[in-house]
Design an enzyme around this catalytic site. Sequence first.
Site, PDB file in Angstrom:
ATOM      1  CD  GLU A 135      -2.276  -1.889   8.748  1.00  0.00           C
ATOM      2  OE1 GLU A 135      -2.321  -2.847   9.552  1.00  0.00           O
ATOM      3  OE2 GLU A 135      -2.722  -1.959   7.586  1.00  0.00           O
ATOM      4  CG  ASP A 183     -11.195   1.403   6.011  1.00  0.00           C
ATOM      5  OD1 ASP A 183      -9.975   1.395   6.240  1.00  0.00           O
ATOM      6  OD2 ASP A 183     -11.699   0.936   4.969  1.00  0.00           O
TER       7      ASP A 183
HETATM    8 ZN   LIG Z   1      -6.613  -3.515   7.621  1.00  0.00          ZN
END
Ligand SMILES: [Zn+2]
EC number: 3.4.24.84
Length: 424
Positions: free
Chosen positions: A277, A362
Amino acid sequence: MGFTAGQYLFTTYLSYRQYQVLKKPSPPKELDNVITQETFKKTQEYGRAKAKFGFFTSFFSFVQNVAILKYDLLPKMFGLAGKFLAAYGHSKWFSGLTAQSIVFLLGFQFVETIISLPLSLYSDFVIEERFGFNKQTIGLFFTDLVKSEILKIVIGAPLIAAILKIIDYFGDQFFFYLWLFMVGFQVVAIAVFPTLIQPLFNKLSPLEDGELKTSVENLAKRVQFPLNKLYVIDGSKRSSHSNAYFYGLPWSKQIVIFDTLIEKSTVDEVTAVLAHEIGHWALSHTTKMLLVAQAHLFAIFALFSAFIRNQSLYNSFGFFSSSSQYPILVGFILFGDILQPLESLLSFAMNLMSRSFEFQADDYAVNLNYGPELSKSLIGIHTENLSNVDADWLYSSYHHSHPILPERLKALRLATEAIQKKKH
Ligand SMILES: [Zn+2]
């Protein structure tokens, strides 16, 4: 009618393609030793149950849209709103075309909510219930409904009035000023949502001191994320689906973690999700998305200015006026229908961008050495939520804002391996 039918046929075709994938007996190769056959079977069953229901709801709303066009229900409702005002609303400050537009739109949305009520109930209390996700009571469902309807009136009515006033005041140059106003409105909404609106539905409590709090705070310090407060949200009140997000203005962010996520994951796994996030923040994804959304809004308003005084637009949908004064709000709704094919094309582009952002976030987490934990928690979240782990490529391109699990796991694995190679 053509656009409505086209949209319906296109999305139904996509859902049909996806349904074939949901019938597959085994998961994609990347998931071979990752999820059990039993879990996979369950995700497929859940996916099919939701898809079948989706076929029904989209057919239902297609019929509804055709009926609205065929039987001129919009002008009829608009007339009713006028009659309602004439009978009950004798006031100086709430009259004329603006008042009629507000009553019309709120009334129309209210009727739509009532009509779709059985569908929402079925979705929550039959489908979600059957797979063990529904945690809310009928009482909570209806309190939520009443609260959100009241909010729509309290926020919606002044907002519509302001929009119509701006269009009226600035004439043909309205689109720039209307856009500015909407940008301002969104900033205010982002700022007050957590303190004024969210508490009406959920309880946010500060995360207690402990391992998780220290771990997240260390992560925030490490990447200089302006973390102001950490909250736990009682998502489990309604559903056992789990999640985490952050919000706030650029200089002060709040992170919110679902109690369901904390319950089912280790400290490192939750931190890994937050590393992802925070990656969105560090790579300015939120800002970029916001800018694209504002550009989109500006384009819509600018295009609308070409349609706004087009009498034949109003006439062909059954709106006639002796004074050549047409309700602008209605024009905007009709304009929205015309815009639909273009908007569908845009969803492909927007979701493409969003999916590439997910891969980048990611990657960011991998660079902070959270690769393996992030993989684990993604597997955990997908398993707990019974999310689809396989998808038809065309369906996915149109609908998915996130890459599917095997795609993300593969990218995470490759990125982690690349880092390890660099170290050696
Ligand atoms: Zn995301």
